[in-house]
Design a protein around this motif. Sequence first.
Motif, PDB file in Angstrom:
ATOM      1  N   UNK A  39      -1.380   1.291  -1.978  1.00  0.00           N
ATOM      2  CA  UNK A  39      -1.028  -0.121  -1.837  1.00  0.00           C
ATOM      3  C   UNK A  39      -1.869  -0.978  -2.774  1.00  0.00           C
ATOM      4  N   UNK A  40      -3.140  -0.622  -2.939  1.00  0.00           N
ATOM      5  CA  UNK A  40      -4.023  -1.362  -3.855  1.00  0.00           C
ATOM      6  C   UNK A  40      -3.464  -1.364  -5.274  1.00  0.00           C
ATOM      7  N   UNK A  41      -3.064  -0.190  -5.759  1.00  0.00           N
ATOM      8  CA  UNK A  41      -2.513  -0.111  -7.112  1.00  0.00           C
ATOM      9  C   UNK A  41      -1.140  -0.761  -7.194  1.00  0.00           C
ATOM     10  N   UNK A  42      -0.360  -0.695  -6.110  1.00  0.00           N
ATOM     11  CA  UNK A  42       0.965  -1.318  -6.111  1.00  0.00           C
ATOM     12  C   UNK A  42       0.870  -2.811  -6.377  1.00  0.00           C
ATOM     13  N   UNK A  43      -0.157  -3.446  -5.828  1.00  0.00           N
ATOM     14  CA  UNK A  43      -0.332  -4.880  -6.028  1.00  0.00           C
ATOM     15  C   UNK A  43      -1.328  -5.193  -7.147  1.00  0.00           C
ATOM     16  N   UNK A  44      -2.374  -4.376  -7.262  1.00  0.00           N
ATOM     17  CA  UNK A  44      -3.459  -4.673  -8.204  1.00  0.00           C
ATOM     18  C   UNK A  44      -3.074  -4.543  -9.656  1.00  0.00           C
ATOM     19  N   UNK A  45      -2.199  -3.612  -9.984  1.00  0.00           N
ATOM     20  CA  UNK A  45      -1.803  -3.437 -11.389  1.00  0.00           C
ATOM     21  C   UNK A  45      -1.019  -4.634 -11.919  1.00  0.00           C
ATOM     22  N   UNK A  46      -0.561  -5.484 -11.024  1.00  0.00           N
ATOM     23  CA  UNK A  46       0.201  -6.650 -11.448  1.00  0.00           C
ATOM     24  C   UNK A  46      -0.575  -7.613 -12.317  1.00  0.00           C
ATOM     25  N   UNK A  47      -1.925  -7.558 -12.288  1.00  0.00           N
ATOM     26  CA  UNK A  47      -2.724  -8.455 -13.112  1.00  0.00           C
ATOM     27  C   UNK A  47      -2.391  -8.299 -14.586  1.00  0.00           C
ATOM     28  N   UNK A  48      -1.997  -7.100 -14.990  1.00  0.00           N
ATOM     29  CA  UNK A  48      -1.585  -6.887 -16.376  1.00  0.00           C
ATOM     30  C   UNK A  48      -0.071  -6.866 -16.526  1.00  0.00           C
ATOM     31  N   UNK A  57      -2.608 -12.081   4.906  1.00  0.00           N
ATOM     32  CA  UNK A  57      -1.294 -11.572   5.305  1.00  0.00           C
ATOM     33  C   UNK A  57      -1.204 -10.069   5.092  1.00  0.00           C
ATOM     34  N   UNK A  58      -1.533  -9.633   3.880  1.00  0.00           N
ATOM     35  CA  UNK A  58      -1.408  -8.214   3.544  1.00  0.00           C
ATOM     36  C   UNK A  58      -2.485  -7.380   4.223  1.00  0.00           C
ATOM     37  N   UNK A  59      -3.645  -7.965   4.463  1.00  0.00           N
ATOM     38  CA  UNK A  59      -4.711  -7.265   5.174  1.00  0.00           C
ATOM     39  C   UNK A  59      -4.232  -6.876   6.574  1.00  0.00           C
ATOM     40  N   UNK A  89      -5.808 -10.146  -6.534  1.00  0.00           N
ATOM     41  CA  UNK A  89      -6.832 -10.422  -5.528  1.00  0.00           C
ATOM     42  C   UNK A  89      -6.406  -9.856  -4.171  1.00  0.00           C
ATOM     43  N   UNK A  90      -5.136 -10.039  -3.845  1.00  0.00           N
ATOM     44  CA  UNK A  90      -4.614  -9.540  -2.566  1.00  0.00           C
ATOM     45  C   UNK A  90      -4.767  -8.025  -2.462  1.00  0.00           C
ATOM     46  N   UNK A  91      -4.671  -7.336  -3.591  1.00  0.00           N
ATOM     47  CA  UNK A  91      -4.727  -5.875  -3.575  1.00  0.00           C
ATOM     48  C   UNK A  91      -6.038  -5.344  -3.007  1.00  0.00           C
ATOM     49  N   UNK A  92      -7.128  -6.101  -3.162  1.00  0.00           N
ATOM     50  CA  UNK A  92      -8.403  -5.645  -2.606  1.00  0.00           C
ATOM     51  C   UNK A  92      -8.370  -5.662  -1.083  1.00  0.00           C
ATOM     52  N   UNK A  93      -7.555  -6.553  -0.509  1.00  0.00           N
ATOM     53  CA  UNK A  93      -7.367  -6.519   0.931  1.00  0.00           C
ATOM     54  C   UNK A  93      -6.599  -5.286   1.364  1.00  0.00           C
ATOM     55  N   UNK A  94      -5.563  -4.938   0.603  1.00  0.00           N
ATOM     56  CA  UNK A  94      -4.787  -3.745   0.942  1.00  0.00           C
ATOM     57  C   UNK A  94      -5.598  -2.473   0.728  1.00  0.00           C
ATOM     58  N   UNK A  95      -6.569  -2.501  -0.204  1.00  0.00           N
ATOM     59  CA  UNK A  95      -7.414  -1.324  -0.439  1.00  0.00           C
ATOM     60  C   UNK A  95      -8.296  -1.035   0.765  1.00  0.00           C
ATOM     61  N   UNK A  96      -8.795  -2.086   1.383  1.00  0.00           N
ATOM     62  CA  UNK A  96      -9.756  -1.896   2.477  1.00  0.00           C
ATOM     63  C   UNK A  96      -9.127  -1.983   3.860  1.00  0.00           C
TER      64      UNK A  96
END
Length: 496
Positions: free
Chosen positions: A142-151, A306-308, A439-446
Amino acid sequence: MNTEPKGSTPGLLPSNNAIDISLNPTTSPATFATTQTCEECQPPRPAAPVAPSGPDSNSSEQSEDVDEAQKEPKFGSNLEKIESTYPEGGLRGWLVVLGSFSGMLASFGYMNTIGTYQAYLAENQLSHYSESSIGWIFSIYVFLSFGCGIQIGPIFDAKGPKMLVLSGSILLMLSVMLLGVCTQYWHFVLVFGVLGGVGTSLIFTPAISAIAHFFKVKRGNATGIAACGGSVGGIIFPLMLQSLFAKLGWAWATRIQGFVFLFLLIIANLLIRSRLPPTPGGSVLPDFRIFKQIPFLLVTIGTYFLEWGLFVPITYMISFGLASNAMSHSFAFQMIAIFNAGSSLGRWAPGYLADKFGRYNTMVATVFLCMSSSLGLWLPAATLAADGGNKTVIFGLTVTYALFMGFASGSNISLTPVCVGMLCDTKQYGRYYATCYTIVSFGTLTGVPLAGAIIQACNGNYWGVTLFTGLCYACALACFTAVRVIKVGWDWRIIY
């Protein structure tokens, strides 16, 4: 020569402009330019030269040259008209929605099935690992699903969606096809977590962003329809896998899911398109200076919570059903399908209502329902299960929660992009949306491993993790309410 403009003027109709102002007070210079009258927008036309008398004059040719010069379009003004004029549908627009629906049916369907994978792996291949350790596999995904969006978002703005969706399709197919041969913990981390996460991000970020090129007034409805793909996948794939696991085993069950993905991703690659021309020389680098805008910062923080909270029930609802002993083994695996059945309606209906009653108004209402259902339904069920309470009551509360929470949380996916889009120009939408979800992806990571640790700390009981979910939504509610108040005040009759 008559200088009065004739025919229709390209751009939004006055009624649409009125709606835009009420929904999005922050108006870009390009959009503002098109709201002026024709006399204000167009440069004054030079008077036609007086034709010289005499037989050597070429008055007709001069007149034609002047007319052609007056008719010649300016690139800048045409680009502004393209950016500020939305088809609000049409064949191309709705085909893009269909392509986005198919792409998210595969990518978000994969995401919404993680509860089924988690429960199966905890009983089979990874039975000797703790809930928290298994949770890291899905958190990385989930972290990569949202986090890669920065690029990915800035690349979409500068280059368009074609190569992004194709690359994501290849990675997602590799993930689901290789999943059947995974046996060790690190296999699942690489195949599901890394390959699946990057592939999902490459598909869903362009799928969401492309819709914004074709819809503005009806953007909530269009995005909600496309986002329904993820929840429909969350109904189909858990039920399909539950049946195939028993009949064919893990390997062939996941391969059959892969063949379904192949069909859906072909449609996505054919139909997802952008409309606005790429910005000449546009940068593909992220720009964190946009967090200086307080409303955008609050929306990002609210979406983080929300995602957390969202992925806790998606991941652990089946495990809770099994641990509660209030339902059969087979029915427990159907809980995530019930959740996604509610989410299917919840992704479309709030988007449709948001276009009529306001995007932030609707978002605040649905987040309040998420908080209320988590604290008012799931928390009592978990508390009763911990105390060995009435199993019929636990069963009823859990099923009711799955439906209500599924419906309310559907807006987390469909309305968040629309709320972000109200704070920026369309040509910068990919950058804003991707920066928010990075930023949201760090919530999904943890979030998922933290929930697993809370379950362990509560001696295998789930009351702690249900309380955590409810508090996450309370924080999100405060953030989205604050943005609405900053923009239009406390009067809830205002459509915003």
